[in-house]
Design a protein around this motif. Structure first.
Motif, PDB file in Angstrom:
ATOM      1  N   SER A  12       0.827  -1.205   0.000  1.00  0.00           N
ATOM      2  CA  SER A  12       0.000   0.000   0.000  1.00  0.00           C
ATOM      3  C   SER A  12       0.868   1.265   0.000  1.00  0.00           C
ATOM      4  CB  SER A  12      -0.923  -0.008   1.214  1.00  0.00           C
ATOM      5  OG  SER A  12      -1.601   1.209   1.319  1.00  0.00           O
ATOM      6  N   GLN A  13       1.877   1.294   0.853  1.00  0.00           N
ATOM      7  CA  GLN A  13       2.770   2.453   0.912  1.00  0.00           C
ATOM      8  C   GLN A  13       3.560   2.589  -0.391  1.00  0.00           C
ATOM      9  OE1 GLN A  13       2.546   4.774   2.793  1.00  0.00           O
ATOM     10  NE2 GLN A  13       2.145   4.173   4.882  1.00  0.00           N
ATOM     11  N   GLN A  15       2.604   1.723  -3.394  1.00  0.00           N
ATOM     12  CA  GLN A  15       1.728   2.248  -4.440  1.00  0.00           C
ATOM     13  C   GLN A  15       1.533   3.758  -4.284  1.00  0.00           C
ATOM     14  OE1 GLN A  15       0.927   0.695  -7.174  1.00  0.00           O
ATOM     15  NE2 GLN A  15       2.005  -1.092  -6.384  1.00  0.00           N
ATOM     16  N   ARG A  16       1.554   4.267  -3.057  1.00  0.00           N
ATOM     17  CA  ARG A  16       1.498   5.714  -2.835  1.00  0.00           C
ATOM     18  C   ARG A  16       2.808   6.380  -3.238  1.00  0.00           C
ATOM     19  NH1 ARG A  16       0.662   7.103   2.787  1.00  0.00           N
ATOM     20  NH2 ARG A  16       0.576   9.204   1.983  1.00  0.00           N
ATOM     21  N   PHE A  17       3.901   5.690  -3.042  1.00  0.00           N
ATOM     22  CA  PHE A  17       5.247   6.200  -3.302  1.00  0.00           C
ATOM     23  C   PHE A  17       5.615   6.124  -4.786  1.00  0.00           C
ATOM     24  CE2 PHE A  17       9.801   5.076  -3.662  1.00  0.00           C
ATOM     25  CZ  PHE A  17      10.389   6.176  -3.065  1.00  0.00           C
ATOM     26  N   ARG A  18       5.085   5.136  -5.497  1.00  0.00           N
ATOM     27  CA  ARG A  18       5.526   4.844  -6.856  1.00  0.00           C
ATOM     28  C   ARG A  18       5.391   5.998  -7.862  1.00  0.00           C
ATOM     29  NH1 ARG A  18       5.270  -0.615 -10.167  1.00  0.00           N
ATOM     30  NH2 ARG A  18       6.381   0.198 -11.976  1.00  0.00           N
ATOM     31  N   ARG A  51      -1.002  11.937 -10.422  1.00  0.00           N
ATOM     32  CA  ARG A  51      -1.457  11.877  -9.022  1.00  0.00           C
ATOM     33  C   ARG A  51      -2.779  12.616  -8.846  1.00  0.00           C
ATOM     34  NH1 ARG A  51      -3.309  10.970  -5.050  1.00  0.00           N
ATOM     35  NH2 ARG A  51      -2.461  10.866  -2.960  1.00  0.00           N
ATOM     36  N   LYS A  54      -5.984  10.812 -10.160  1.00  0.00           N
ATOM     37  CA  LYS A  54      -6.482   9.716  -9.323  1.00  0.00           C
ATOM     38  C   LYS A  54      -7.374  10.228  -8.197  1.00  0.00           C
ATOM     39  CE  LYS A  54      -2.757   6.508 -10.190  1.00  0.00           C
ATOM     40  NZ  LYS A  54      -1.715   5.684  -9.611  1.00  0.00           N
ATOM     41  N   ALA A  55      -7.157  11.451  -7.765  1.00  0.00           N
ATOM     42  CA  ALA A  55      -7.909  12.002  -6.641  1.00  0.00           C
ATOM     43  C   ALA A  55      -9.059  12.902  -7.072  1.00  0.00           C
ATOM     44  CB  ALA A  55      -6.968  12.785  -5.723  1.00  0.00           C
TER      45      ALA A  55
END
Length: 127
Positions: A12-13, A15-18, A51, A54-55
Motif C-alpha cells: 500500500s505504501q 503504491q502511494r510512493f511509486r 497523481r 487519481k484524486a
C-alpha cells in the motif's frame, strides 16, 4: 539492523510512493542546464497530472471536461497523442474553444442533444 523501514514499506505504501519514483526516473542527466530544467518541469507536471487525476472526483471546468472528451474521441492514449490534441485545442480562438466545449459537453443525458461520432479518430485525422 532495524527492520522498521521494511515494515513501513508494504504494498500500500509503495503504491502511494511509486508515482513520485516514476516521475524522478523520467529525469535525465544532460549537459545542457536548460534542457535539464525542462525535463524536470515535464517530470513534475507528469507527476501532478497522474497523481491529481487519481484524486479528482470532478472536472475542474467545463473546458476540462470537453478536452477530456476530445482526447477520447481522438483516441489519444499517450502523452504524445494527448499533447498534439491539447496544442490544437489551445490554438483555437476563445470563441471557437467555447463553442467546441459546449458541443463536446452535450452528453444526451443532461445536455441535449447528445452526439455520437463513429470512427472519430479517422475523422479528426482527415480534418
Amino acid at each position: 539492523e532495524s527492520l522498521k523501514c521494511s515494515l513501513f514499506m508494504d504494498e500500500s505504501q509503495f503504491q502511494r510512493f511509486r508515482p513520485g519514483l516514476d516521475a524522478l526516473q523520467e529525469l535525465t542527466t544532460k549537459q545542457d542546464e536548460l534542457t535539464t530544467k525542462q525535463d524536470a518541469v515535464a517530470a513534475y507536471n507528469s507527476f501532478l497530472l497522474l497523481r491529481g487525476s487519481k484524486a479528482m472526483s470532478r472536472f475542474a471546468s467545463p473546458e476540462h471536461q470537453g478536452l477530456a472528451r476530445l482526447l477520447c474521441l481522438c483516441a489519444a492514449y499517450d502523452h504524445e497523442g494527448g499533447r498534439s490534441v491539447c496544442d490544437a485545442f489551445d490554438r483555437l480562438e476563445p470563441d471557437e474553444r467555447r463553442d467546441l466545449t459546449q458541443w463536446l459537453n452535450k452528453d444526451g443525458i443532461s445536455k441535449l442533444p447528445g452526439y455520437v461520432l463513429c470512427d472519430a479518430p479517422r475523422l479528426f485525422q482527415n480534418a
